[in-house]
Design an enzyme around this catalytic site. Structure first.
Site, PDB file in Angstrom:
ATOM      1  N   ASP A 149       0.819  -1.220   0.000  1.00  0.00           N
ATOM      2  CA  ASP A 149       0.000   0.000   0.000  1.00  0.00           C
ATOM      3  C   ASP A 149       0.847   1.261   0.000  1.00  0.00           C
ATOM      4  O   ASP A 149       0.433   2.303  -0.496  1.00  0.00           O
ATOM      5  CB  ASP A 149      -0.886   0.031   1.251  1.00  0.00           C
ATOM      6  CG  ASP A 149      -2.266  -0.540   0.998  1.00  0.00           C
ATOM      7  OD1 ASP A 149      -2.433  -1.252  -0.005  1.00  0.00           O
ATOM      8  OD2 ASP A 149      -3.169  -0.277   1.811  1.00  0.00           O
ATOM      9  N   ASP A 283     -21.927   5.276   7.955  1.00  0.00           N
ATOM     10  CA  ASP A 283     -22.458   5.000   6.624  1.00  0.00           C
ATOM     11  C   ASP A 283     -23.019   6.304   6.065  1.00  0.00           C
ATOM     12  O   ASP A 283     -23.925   6.897   6.655  1.00  0.00           O
ATOM     13  CB  ASP A 283     -23.550   3.932   6.708  1.00  0.00           C
ATOM     14  CG  ASP A 283     -24.044   3.479   5.338  1.00  0.00           C
ATOM     15  OD1 ASP A 283     -24.300   4.350   4.478  1.00  0.00           O
ATOM     16  OD2 ASP A 283     -24.191   2.263   5.137  1.00  0.00           O
ATOM     17  N   ASN A 335     -19.944   7.025  -5.132  1.00  0.00           N
ATOM     18  CA  ASN A 335     -21.401   6.936  -5.023  1.00  0.00           C
ATOM     19  C   ASN A 335     -22.092   8.129  -4.375  1.00  0.00           C
ATOM     20  O   ASN A 335     -23.304   8.284  -4.557  1.00  0.00           O
ATOM     21  CB  ASN A 335     -21.765   5.665  -4.240  1.00  0.00           C
ATOM     22  CG  ASN A 335     -21.345   4.401  -4.970  1.00  0.00           C
ATOM     23  OD1 ASN A 335     -21.864   4.088  -6.027  1.00  0.00           O
ATOM     24  ND2 ASN A 335     -20.377   3.692  -4.414  1.00  0.00           N
TER      25      ASN A 335
END
EC number: 2.7.2.1
Length: 397
Positions: A149, A283, A335
């Site tokens: 990473d 969320d 999104n």
């Protein structure tokens, strides 16, 4: 069909995919799956094969048993190692320290070097090593490749990489900015160059990897010159459960006045802070519902989140001098159209202008969301770290 197996081993889970390296960025993997609740009595393996889903619920003692059970389940559905040609195994490794700037063919020596880096990533590297050890025993005859990473950020200039603390202490303990999500930032920054059909060295890009973990990067001619995460993934942007940048003095204050231990503060900042610590949820769909219902904690969390995005955006615009493209990726970045809109609001004077209709389109592959008049081209590009790891791995086959 030659395939690469991609493994992402966590402390109690293993994510895996069988990927055709020749796939496009938006193609579904041939096989994907998850081994979860390792070490618990309610272990579970979920396997998805060309759209069909299969589940096995059973106690899973350790990573070795979990991966073996996953391969058995794959064999039952004619997609296991005994039926398919696996040419290489790619392993996601979170921390490569200053030792690894590029993917490495895994040997016993490389495993020990990754193990030596555990103090820099105590939550991640031990599980990564477990996954490597298990997979090498199960598939001993194919090359195993570690993809780090942190690798993409080895190009950071010293002014961006080093902290202003005593240089001897920093050198002794490996304290510097390493950056994370590098595979994703590299993937989407390369993808935007392909879309524009221009030479890599001509394109300067700011990338937003916005998921539960979140980071940004400034990429100049294909090389990373700055990034928001630091020595650990705790630094930088406000995240789902992580605080991002805070005054380091807060740690001392909590220790002295609240009597909190280092482990308690670590848990607070990594798991009980960020958007969740401010609003109760991490969320963004739930957060948006709360905002629509005028929940003040949700509004506050969101405003702090956006403020930090814009702070880093301004910093990277200055660092690059000229910005050609901006890319949003990962779960929130791909999104949440309202996040993209608010992060770039009011920047027309800097040549950044979002097209509301383009921005509102569903997430269905790479797409331009800026206006035709915008000097800076703004894109949403789905990341595909597994495909990137697969492509690196097969180079060693």
């Amino acid at each position: 069909m030659a395939l690469a197996l991609v493994l992402n081993s966590g402390s109690s889970s293993i994510k895996f995919q069988l990927v055709n390296p020749e796939n496009s960025a938006i193609d579904e993997p041939y096989v994907s799956g998850l081994v979860e609740q390792i070490g618990e009595p309610n272990g579970r393996i979920v396997l998805k094969v060309e759209g069909e889903k299969y589940t096995l619920e059973t106690p899973i003692a350790d990573h070795s048993e979990g991966l073996n059970l996953a391969f058995d389940l794959m064999d039952q559905h004619n997609c296991g190692p005994s039926q398919l040609e696996i040419t290489a195994v790619g392993h996601r490794v979170v921390h490569g320290g200053i030792l690894f700037s590029a993917p490495e063919l895994i040997t016993d020596e490389i495993v020990e070097m990754i193990r030596d880096l555990i103090p820099l990533a105590p939550l991640h590297n031990p599980a990564n090593v477990d996954g490597i050890d298990v997979a090498r025993k199960i598939l001993p005859d194919v090359p195993h490749v570690a993809v780090f990473d942190t690798g993409f950020f080895h190009s950071l200039p010293p002014a961006a990489a080093l902290y202003a603390i005593n240089k001897d202490v920093a050198a002794e303990h490996g304290i510097r900015r390493y950056g994370f999500h590098g595979t994703s930032h590299e993937f989407v920054s390369k993808r935007v160059v392909e879309i524009l059909e221009k030479p890599t060295e001509e394109i300067n890009t700011i990338t937003f990897h916005l998921g539960n973990g979140a980071s940004m990067a400034a990429v100049q001619g294909g090389r990373a010159v700055d990034t928001s995460m630091g020595m650990t993934p705790l630094a930088g942007l406000v995240m789902g459960t992580r605080s991002g940048d805070i005054d380091p003095g807060i740690v001392f204050h909590l220790s002295r006045t609240a009597g909190m231990s280092i482990d308690e503060i670590d848990n607070l900042l990594n798991k009980k802070s960020g958007v969740k610590g401010l609003s109760g949820v991490n969320d963004f769909r739930e957060l948006r519902e709360m905002i629509d219902n005028n929940d003040q904690d949700a509004w506050s969390a969101y405003n702090i989140y956006i403020h930090q995005l814009r702070r880093y955006l301004g910093s990277y615009m200055v660092a690059l001098g000229r910005v050609d493209t901006i890319v949003f990726t990962a779960g929130v970045g791909e999104n949440a159209q309202f996040v993209r809109e608010d992060a770039l609001a009011g920047l027309e004077m800097y040549g950044i202008e979002i097209d509301p209709e383009r921005n509102a389109l569903p997430n269905d592959g790479p797409r331009l969301i800026s206006t035709d008049a915008s000097q800076v081209k703004v894109f949403v590009i789905p990341t595909n770290e597994e495909l990137a790891i697969a492509r690196y791995a097969v180079k060693f086959a």
